[in-house]
Design a protein around this motif. Structure first.
Motif: not given
Length: 77
Positions: A17-42
């Motif tokens: 991932d060359h771009y990344g994302a700005a997150v406020a905390n670990l919960t937001e980072a985990r939520d974003r990771a989950t969204q990415i995984m979901n998108s790839m799986i689907q």
């Protein structure tokens, strides 16, 4: 806000991932990771996602945490 990067890997290689994302905390980072995984799986295709892991890293390249795709898929029987 902190810039984090979501690299995905399996035994055959790593998707950087060359771009990344700005997150406020670990919960937001985990939520974003989950969204990415979901998108790839689907994404239609024959990929077996059970071998994949998402690695969340900071600006310095230090891994903050990782999350196996099996967390979304359920454990293999």
């Amino acid at each position: 806000m902190v810039q984090v990067y979501f690299h995905c890997s399996n035994t055959e290689g790593t998707l950087i991932d060359h771009y990344g994302a700005a997150v406020a905390n670990l919960t937001e980072a985990r939520d974003r990771a989950t969204q990415i995984m979901n998108s790839m799986i689907q994404t239609p295709g024959a990929e077996d996602w059970r071998d994949w892991v998402i690695h969340v890293s900071d600006d310095d390249g230090e891994e903050i945490f990782d999350l196996p795709f099996t967390a979304m898929l359920g454990k293999p029987h």
